[in-house]
Scaffold this active site. Structure first.
Site, PDB file in Angstrom:
ATOM      1  N   GLY A 217      23.437  37.431 -19.095  1.00  0.00           N
ATOM      2  CA  GLY A 217      22.127  36.884 -19.455  1.00  0.00           C
ATOM      3  C   GLY A 217      22.192  36.146 -20.770  1.00  0.00           C
ATOM      4  N   ASN A 218      21.050  35.958 -21.398  1.00  0.00           N
ATOM      5  CA  ASN A 218      21.045  35.302 -22.714  1.00  0.00           C
ATOM      6  C   ASN A 218      19.878  35.824 -23.534  1.00  0.00           C
ATOM      7  OD1 ASN A 218      18.652  33.512 -22.259  1.00  0.00           O
ATOM      8  ND2 ASN A 218      19.975  32.797 -20.594  1.00  0.00           N
ATOM      9  N   ARG A 219      19.741  35.317 -24.735  1.00  0.00           N
ATOM     10  CA  ARG A 219      18.792  35.898 -25.697  1.00  0.00           C
ATOM     11  C   ARG A 219      17.366  35.353 -25.579  1.00  0.00           C
ATOM     12  NH1 ARG A 219      21.262  34.669 -31.235  1.00  0.00           N
ATOM     13  NH2 ARG A 219      19.385  35.732 -31.961  1.00  0.00           N
TER      14      ARG A 219
END
Ligand code: CTP
Length: 417
Positions: A217-219
């Site tokens: 995923g990512n932030r």
């Protein structure tokens, strides 16, 4: 709503009459007056006689800095109802009891609040709050329908949940003040250019499963897209928000479709985009996903110091749905870069046929795009880049919509046909 309570559109410098009638939810209207005031509105609170049994004028006066009004017939109250009604940009009754709703529907003018309702031509928001049996009674249903359908009042709520002590649960709870603030915002934006338009927004990260407990995923927090959804709804749009996983509450009035992976996001966007007059791609879609999600949890291999997960390309949601766009739809994209911000943003804008791109730096001031605030540059196919200072995401959302509002009418007017 979320974000900082600082003076901002559409509440800043607007005049709001906040009517309070006599129900237990009146205690929450104190916070409503405070929130509206902090957003820059001038709030004149009018209490019915019943309301004064639950809350005192002093509480409101301390928060709004303005005199609270209760009496129709008083020395300084003469013609006050007319003045309040005429000068108001919006009137909000919260809580609106069954009795207040009945009196308003009958056109009574037997106290300062109902008189003000008759005197005003400003948009009115009614926030019902009562026992669930009273709410379900056909008298109340009919009165509310009359206010909504015949008089054009906005009816906000009620919510379902615990009622007053001893009353159990059901529909009848007043909406929470942050939601009412949004409804008042929509009333203040009554003639906004997005009225009746269909707006589609993507937001948040995507999560691409590695195994049943892990993901790539990512932030991204989803804050930017949620702020855009709130702002578009306030400006009268019908909003569909396709959101990756976030902890954020669904904005009032917004239809939210929750997705996890890029492929799910693609499906949801493909379904909605043919109807959208405005599309905003604010999601941080994972460009790659594990080629093969394991069905069982990956165990630590004691003898091996590394683990490889093969990644495969995800669909590009903005690009793959390009042929499905409604003719004349206006489309906004985002570009997140670490280098060569404007040049790369311009290339993306052209490749993905965006009418506007919001360029931001991953290591920009204020923590880049991952916090409550961000510094972005707006870039359109023609004209110079518009660099915005570090500001809350709610204000960036307003700036993006303002750019669409000011954009050449030719393309946008086709969008409604
Ligand atoms: N976007 C998308 N689907 C993807 C990737 C991006 O819809 N799989 C959209 C984003 O929502 C954004 C725009 O395309 O509006 C640009 O996203 P960004 O991640 O900055 O660029 P990419 O096109 O992915 O290019 P790169 O990763 O090479 O920077």
């Amino acid at each position: 709503m979320s974000g900082a309570l600082v003076p901002r559109r559409p509440w800043r410098d607007r005049r709001i009459v906040q009517g309070v009638s006599g129900g237990i939810a009146a205690y929450k209207s104190v916070q409503l007056a405070r929130d509206l005031t902090r957003l820059g509105a001038q709030v004149d609170v009018v209490l019915t006689r019943g309301a004064t049994r639950f809350v005192t004028p002093l509480s409101f006066e301390a928060l709004t800095g303005r005199k609270v009004l209760t009496e129709l017939f008083s020395a300084d109250g003469a013609a006050m109802h007319i003045r309040l009604g005429v000068e108001a940009d919006a009137v909000c009754v919260a809580p609106a009891t069954a009795d207040l709703i009945a009196r308003a529907a009958a056109g009574r003018a037997d106290d300062l609040l109902t008189t003000t309702l008759l005197a005003t031509r400003a948009p009115v928001v009614i926030c019902p709050a009562m026992n669930d049996r009273m709410y379900a009674h056909p008298q109340t249903t009919r009165n509310l329908a009359y206010l909504q359908d015949e008089l054009g009042y906005a009816v906000a709520g009620p919510a379902t949940g615990p009622l007053a002590f001893g009353e159990g649960e059901g529909p009848g709870r007043m909406l929470e003040p942050p939601d009412i603030v949004e409804h008042v915002g929509r009333a203040l934006e009554k003639d906004a250019f997005l009225a009746g338009r269909q707006v589609l927004i993507t937001t948040g990260p995507t999560r691409e499963p590695v195994d049943p407990v892990r993901f790539v995923g990512n932030r991204s927090s989803g804050r930017m897209g949620h702020a855009l959804a709130r702002a578009a709804w306030r400006r009268g749009a019908r909003v569909t928000l396709v959101s990756g996983p976030t902890h954020l509450a669904r904005p009032p009035g917004v239809q939210r479709t929750r997705v996890a992976t890029a492929r799910e996001m693609l499906d949801a966007v493909a379904e909605a985009i043919p109807r959208a007059d405005v599309v905003i791609f604010a999601a941080a879609v994972a460009d790659y996903r594990p080629a093969r999600a394991r069905s069982g949890k990956i165990k630590r291999a004691r003898e091996s110091a590394s683990l490889s997960v093969e990644l495969t390309a995800n669909p590009d949601v903005a690009l793959d749905t390009l042929p499905l766009r409604k003719p004349g739809a206006r489309v906004v994209g985002f570009a997140l870069e670490t280098d060569d911000l404007l040049a790369r943003a311009r290339t993306k804008m052209e490749r993905k046929a965006f009418d506007l791109i919001v360029a931001n730096h991953a290591r920009g001031p204020g923590g880049g795009p991952f916090g409550e605030r961000n510094a972005v540059t707006l870039l359109a196919p023609d004209g110079p880049p518009e660099e915005l200072p570090l500001m809350p995401k709610d204000e960036i959302a307003e700036a993006v919509l303002d750019r669409l509002d000011g954009a050449p009418a030719r393309r946008f007017s086709q969008a409604s046909s």
